[in-house]
Write an enzyme that holds these catalytic residues in place. Sequence first.
Site, PDB file in Angstrom:
ATOM      1  N   ASP A  24       1.039  -1.893   3.134  1.00  0.00           N
ATOM      2  CA  ASP A  24       0.738  -0.399   2.857  1.00  0.00           C
ATOM      3  C   ASP A  24      -0.023   0.368   3.614  1.00  0.00           C
ATOM      4  OD1 ASP A  24       1.367   2.192   0.926  1.00  0.00           O
ATOM      5  OD2 ASP A  24      -0.550   1.764   0.251  1.00  0.00           O
ATOM      6  N   GLU A  30       6.604   0.781   5.352  1.00  0.00           N
ATOM      7  CA  GLU A  30       7.325   1.955   5.225  1.00  0.00           C
ATOM      8  C   GLU A  30       7.703   2.737   6.560  1.00  0.00           C
ATOM      9  OE1 GLU A  30       6.120   3.838   0.779  1.00  0.00           O
ATOM     10  OE2 GLU A  30       4.521   3.508   2.330  1.00  0.00           O
ATOM     11  N   ASP A  72      -3.482   0.635  -3.639  1.00  0.00           N
ATOM     12  CA  ASP A  72      -2.831   0.256  -2.175  1.00  0.00           C
ATOM     13  C   ASP A  72      -1.987  -1.079  -2.510  1.00  0.00           C
ATOM     14  OD1 ASP A  72      -3.450   2.978  -1.286  1.00  0.00           O
ATOM     15  OD2 ASP A  72      -5.346   1.863  -0.706  1.00  0.00           O
TER      16      ASP A  72
END
Length: 370
Positions: A188, A272, A352
């Site tokens: 992340d 991501e 997170d």
Amino acid sequence: MAKQNKAFKFRLLPNKEQSALLAKTFGCVRFVYNKMLAERKETYEKFKDDKELLKKQKFPTPAKYKSEFPFLKEVDSLALANAQMNLQTAYKNFFEGNADFPKFKNRKAKQSYTTNLVNGNIEWKDGHIKLPKLKLVKIKQHREIPADYKLKSCTISRTKSGKYYVSELIEYEKDIQPKTIENVIGLDFAMAELYVSSENEKANYPRYYRVMSEKLAKAGRILSKRKKGSVRWNKQRLVVAKLHEKVANQRMNFLHHKSKELASNFDAVVIEDLNMKGMSQALHFGKSVHDNGWGMFTTFLAYKLKEQGKQLVKIDKWFPSTKKCSCCGKEKEMPLSERVYKCSCGFVLDRDHNSAINIKNEGLRLLALS
């Protein structure tokens, strides 16, 4: 056996004569590029309403200008030819809607040129590299290039601090076998840490730019008070350039080590697919976003994994990794100020870390589908 390309970058140590010729080559490449662009721009304005006629127009070539400007004959002709190819690529990207109209280059732009291997015009010789027009140039070779690797081209560049580098594009054959996916990790993006993993490990990015910001600000203030173009101004400009270069080198070194560590220990890494430019503008976190170099990190990670037959999995940027509970799957709103995820099911975890677990789980789902 699949053919692979890889670049090796080394420090060049040219003498005064070679430095002068390099400066001349940088200037000639820029000059030819701008000349050709001016002609193309004029042609575009003339025929832009008729695309079919515009496509039939021929590109000007560097040879066209050599009779009018004899100094172009003094530099590497392949460097000028590559300038033409770069312009053609820029035009192609513009017409395909992938970029803006090509812009003219100025002296403040990056100083570099590319030359190609033709009839042994580039070769290694005991701590030196033979380059077209320059002959033998001293080089700092910090790593060996395997003998079976085939040299394709060289890009010579000069930094703002006056250092020269040569980046060699090498072609080699490698039988890359896809690895069985066993160990998977989710990352992340974290503004301060670079990333937090699904294993709850933090990259602990040292924030090199922030650490150096006071020195940079002081050096910048001194530079702003000196007369532009003077000897003292140029000395201070080098001080500022060297500080920026140090930050860039520290960042790159850190990102190389972290990406290598992940590529060595895991078969797949899930991240991501973020729009970093949009994030820096929308959230006003420009310095923090650009300091840790997430985009550079993912580029390093991608090729390091690919070389080993491993995978970098990118999940959709709209996936609610932050809002979703990694325990029960429920979703809730999470303001940026809330750093701990507390779910109605009783699950409590660092924000997170929870996101990283969700990213890993989504990556595993995509890998199962593929």
